[in-house]
Design a protein around this motif. Structure first.
Motif, mmCIF file in Angstrom:
data_model
loop_
_atom_site.group_PDB
_atom_site.id
_atom_site.type_symbol
_atom_site.label_atom_id
_atom_site.label_comp_id
_atom_site.label_asym_id
_atom_site.label_seq_id
_atom_site.Cartn_x
_atom_site.Cartn_y
_atom_site.Cartn_z
ATOM 1 N N GLN A 86 0.823 -1.207 0.000
ATOM 2 C CA GLN A 86 0.000 0.000 0.000
ATOM 3 C C GLN A 86 0.865 1.267 0.000
ATOM 4 O O GLN A 86 0.558 2.233 -0.707
ATOM 5 N N THR A 87 1.919 1.264 0.809
ATOM 6 C CA THR A 87 2.803 2.433 0.924
ATOM 7 C C THR A 87 4.246 1.959 0.824
ATOM 8 O O THR A 87 4.948 1.879 1.836
ATOM 9 N N PRO A 88 4.709 1.624 -0.378
ATOM 10 C CA PRO A 88 6.053 1.054 -0.536
ATOM 11 C C PRO A 88 7.139 2.025 -0.112
ATOM 12 O O PRO A 88 7.088 3.218 -0.406
ATOM 13 N N ALA A 89 8.115 1.488 0.613
ATOM 14 C CA ALA A 89 9.254 2.281 1.078
ATOM 15 C C ALA A 89 10.426 1.345 1.296
ATOM 16 O O ALA A 89 10.262 0.137 1.475
ATOM 17 N N GLY A 90 11.635 1.904 1.277
ATOM 18 C CA GLY A 90 12.821 1.124 1.592
ATOM 19 C C GLY A 90 13.296 0.207 0.495
ATOM 20 O O GLY A 90 14.163 -0.643 0.742
ATOM 21 N N ALA A 91 12.759 0.314 -0.714
ATOM 22 C CA ALA A 91 13.180 -0.535 -1.826
ATOM 23 C C ALA A 91 13.092 0.251 -3.123
ATOM 24 O O ALA A 91 12.310 1.200 -3.238
ATOM 25 N N SER A 92 13.886 -0.148 -4.086
ATOM 26 C CA SER A 92 13.879 0.496 -5.391
ATOM 27 C C SER A 92 13.887 -0.572 -6.482
ATOM 28 O O SER A 92 14.263 -1.730 -6.233
ATOM 29 N N ILE A 93 13.467 -0.203 -7.672
ATOM 30 C CA ILE A 93 13.400 -1.140 -8.792
ATOM 31 C C ILE A 93 14.726 -1.118 -9.545
ATOM 32 O O ILE A 93 15.176 -0.076 -10.016
ATOM 33 N N VAL A 94 15.351 -2.297 -9.622
ATOM 34 C CA VAL A 94 16.623 -2.458 -10.327
ATOM 35 C C VAL A 94 16.501 -3.664 -11.254
ATOM 36 O O VAL A 94 16.154 -4.767 -10.795
ATOM 37 N N ASP A 95 16.757 -3.461 -12.538
ATOM 38 C CA ASP A 95 16.691 -4.550 -13.524
ATOM 39 C C ASP A 95 15.351 -5.273 -13.503
ATOM 40 O O ASP A 95 15.286 -6.515 -13.591
ATOM 41 N N GLY A 96 14.280 -4.518 -13.339
ATOM 42 C CA GLY A 96 12.940 -5.098 -13.466
ATOM 43 C C GLY A 96 12.378 -5.740 -12.225
ATOM 44 O O GLY A 96 11.311 -6.371 -12.286
ATOM 45 N N HIS A 97 13.041 -5.611 -11.086
ATOM 46 C CA HIS A 97 12.461 -6.141 -9.848
ATOM 47 C C HIS A 97 12.933 -5.276 -8.678
ATOM 48 O O HIS A 97 13.914 -4.532 -8.787
ATOM 49 N N PHE A 98 12.219 -5.406 -7.568
ATOM 50 C CA PHE A 98 12.548 -4.596 -6.405
ATOM 51 C C PHE A 98 13.801 -5.123 -5.706
ATOM 52 O O PHE A 98 14.023 -6.337 -5.614
ATOM 53 N N VAL A 99 14.586 -4.203 -5.204
ATOM 54 C CA VAL A 99 15.761 -4.520 -4.395
ATOM 55 C C VAL A 99 15.658 -3.722 -3.099
ATOM 56 O O VAL A 99 15.380 -2.523 -3.111
#
Length: 461
Positions: A154-167
């Motif tokens: 609902q409120t994504p935090a602490g991750a980023s999208i790298v090469d098509g998936h979250f890291v």
């Protein structure tokens, strides 16, 4: 007839299975805490009324716990079958969170459940109480991890999208994302409130049936205290959760309010028929400036409108709008029940006011209804995203699964779950008809009851 979109079928299938499943953890979370309280009171007072209540409600807990385990198994499989892209993209975040739930909470519950159910004549009283307490802690810990995962969506935090998936960049930011605390407190309170309503309703049924032993009265009194405290608390937590949603998911709030234009002096709609195609409401009945007052604490506060985003980015308004009103309406009804119980208690007529007991009986299942309505608001209001603002539902499906396969499994789920629920209601009804065993009617001594197996039920007639 045009074929149904596999995405819609996948959403329907997951909505059905998760809605069915959530009924049972809602009850077991609350019942585990209630059982801990009963055993603690028995150890402190040696009043065997608490022990008889424990022996009765632990059977209902075991029944609901088993149903929760069975109904929840298919959910993880659906991630792989119908939502493989969602699993691939979000796996580095959600996989560990769900793994933590299994490795900590579920193992804790399962490890001590046997002692809790069958250990009365095998371990000491204090060790048995520790087992009950750890099972209760395990149910709350399970809710912690599951709601952390859901809140991150609902409120994504602490991750980023790298090469098509979250890291993951920061695990603490992932776990304690902006909406987690509000959602966790709101859901756990809902579980305890739902359990209080179930206990008060069943206990009121026993009193109306003519129970004069004191066991049902003790349970009714405890449950009514629970409703009195938890219902207003839930309203307060819901308000704070709504303000958090306004900050992070304003379009969901716009759907909850049925508000199409961003403007001030927005009324609180009590009734309306939202028309998503025409971007308007029909037959509106509302309180002037009410929504602005609640959401902005000012009569001329500005409330976001659905037209702020394109049509493709709006949730299904009608479902969100009416689910929200059902949840809130029932919440205030629960507050009324608690206040009526307090008034009757103050006048010394808690057990003699028949309309109060009949209302408690009528409201027995409504905590589950309010919980489901709240989840419909949360999940449907997040659409068209699985991860709000970052991953659309249409991009989360399994590309190679045919609509016919999803429809077939959905039909099978409807049949199998219908049979399971029928069996659950049959055995639950059987337990309720028998009721707690009473030494006065069974010839059991309190000492015998302490060593009795929890599965033993003697009709109190």
């Amino acid at each position: 007839m045009p074929p149904i979109d596999p995405e819609i079928l996948g959403r329907l299938q997951f909505a059905f299975t998760v809605s069915f499943h959530i009924l049972f953890p809602t009850l077991t979370i609350g019942l585990a805490g209630y059982l801990t309280f009963l055993e603690w009171r028995w150890l402190r007072t040696r009043d065997d009324t608490f022990l008889r209540l424990y022996k009765f409600w632990v059977k209902i807990f075991a029944l609901a716990f088993g149903m929760g385990v069975v109904s929840g198994l298919v959910l993880s499989y659906q991630f792989g079958t119908n939502w493989s892209e969602f699993s691939r993209i979000t796996g580095p975040v959600l996989g560990p969170l769900l793994g933590f739930e299994v490795l900590t909470a579920f193992f804790l519950e399962a490890g001590f459940l046997g002692i809790m159910l069958f250990g009365w004549d095998k371990v000491g009283e204090k060790l048995h109480f520790l087992a009950t307490s750890l099972v209760a802690f395990g149910t709350a810990l399970s809710a912690f991890w599951i709601l952390s995962a859901n809140s991150w969506m609902q409120t994504p935090a602490g991750a980023s999208i790298v090469d098509g998936h979250f890291v993951v960049d920061d695990w603490l930011a992932v776990i304690f994302n902006p909406s987690f605390v509000y959602r966790f407190l709101h859901m756990t309170t809902a579980s305890y409130l739902t359990t209080s309503l179930v206990i008060s309703g069943i206990s009121a049924f026993y009193i109306l049936r003519g129970d004069t032993t004191g066991t049902a009265r003790r349970a009714f009194s405890i449950a009514m205290w629970g409703v009195l405290v938890l219902a207003p608390l839930q309203v307060l937590l819901g308000d704070q959760h709504g303000l958090n949603t306004l900050e992070h998911q304003p379009i969901k709030v716009a759907a909850m309010e049925g508000n199409w234009n961003t403007e001030s002096n927005v009324p609180l709609l009590l009734f309306a028929i939202p028309d998503q195609a025409e971007e308007t409401n029909h037959l509106e009945v509302g309180i002037p400036n009410g929504a602005s007052l609640i959401l902005r604490h000012s009569a001329d506060g500005v409330v976001p409108g659905l037209k702020e985003v394109p049509k493709a980015d709006r949730p299904p308004v009608g479902i969100v709008f009416w689910s929200f009103r059902l949840m809130v309406g029932l919440g205030f009804l629960f507050v009324a029940l608690g206040l009526w119980g307090l008034w009757a208690r103050w006048r010394g007529r808690l057990y003699d006011t028949r309309p109060l007991k009949w209302l408690a009986v009528a409201l027995t299942p409504t905590g589950f209804v309010a919980t489901l309505a709240g989840w419909f608001v949360t999940e449907v209001g997040r659409q068209p995203y699985t991860v709000y603002g970052l991953l659309r539902t249409a991009d989360s499906t399994s590309p190679s699964v045919a609509a016919s396969a999803i429809a077939t499994t959905l039909t099978i789920f409807l049949i199998v779950y219908g049979g399971l629920f029928g069996a659950f209601l049959y055995y639950l009804g059987k337990l309720i008809r028998q009721g707690p065993s009473e030494p006065e009617t069974t010839g059991e001594t309190p000492e015998a009851m302490r060593g009795a197996r929890p599965g033993l039920v003697v009709p109190a007639e």
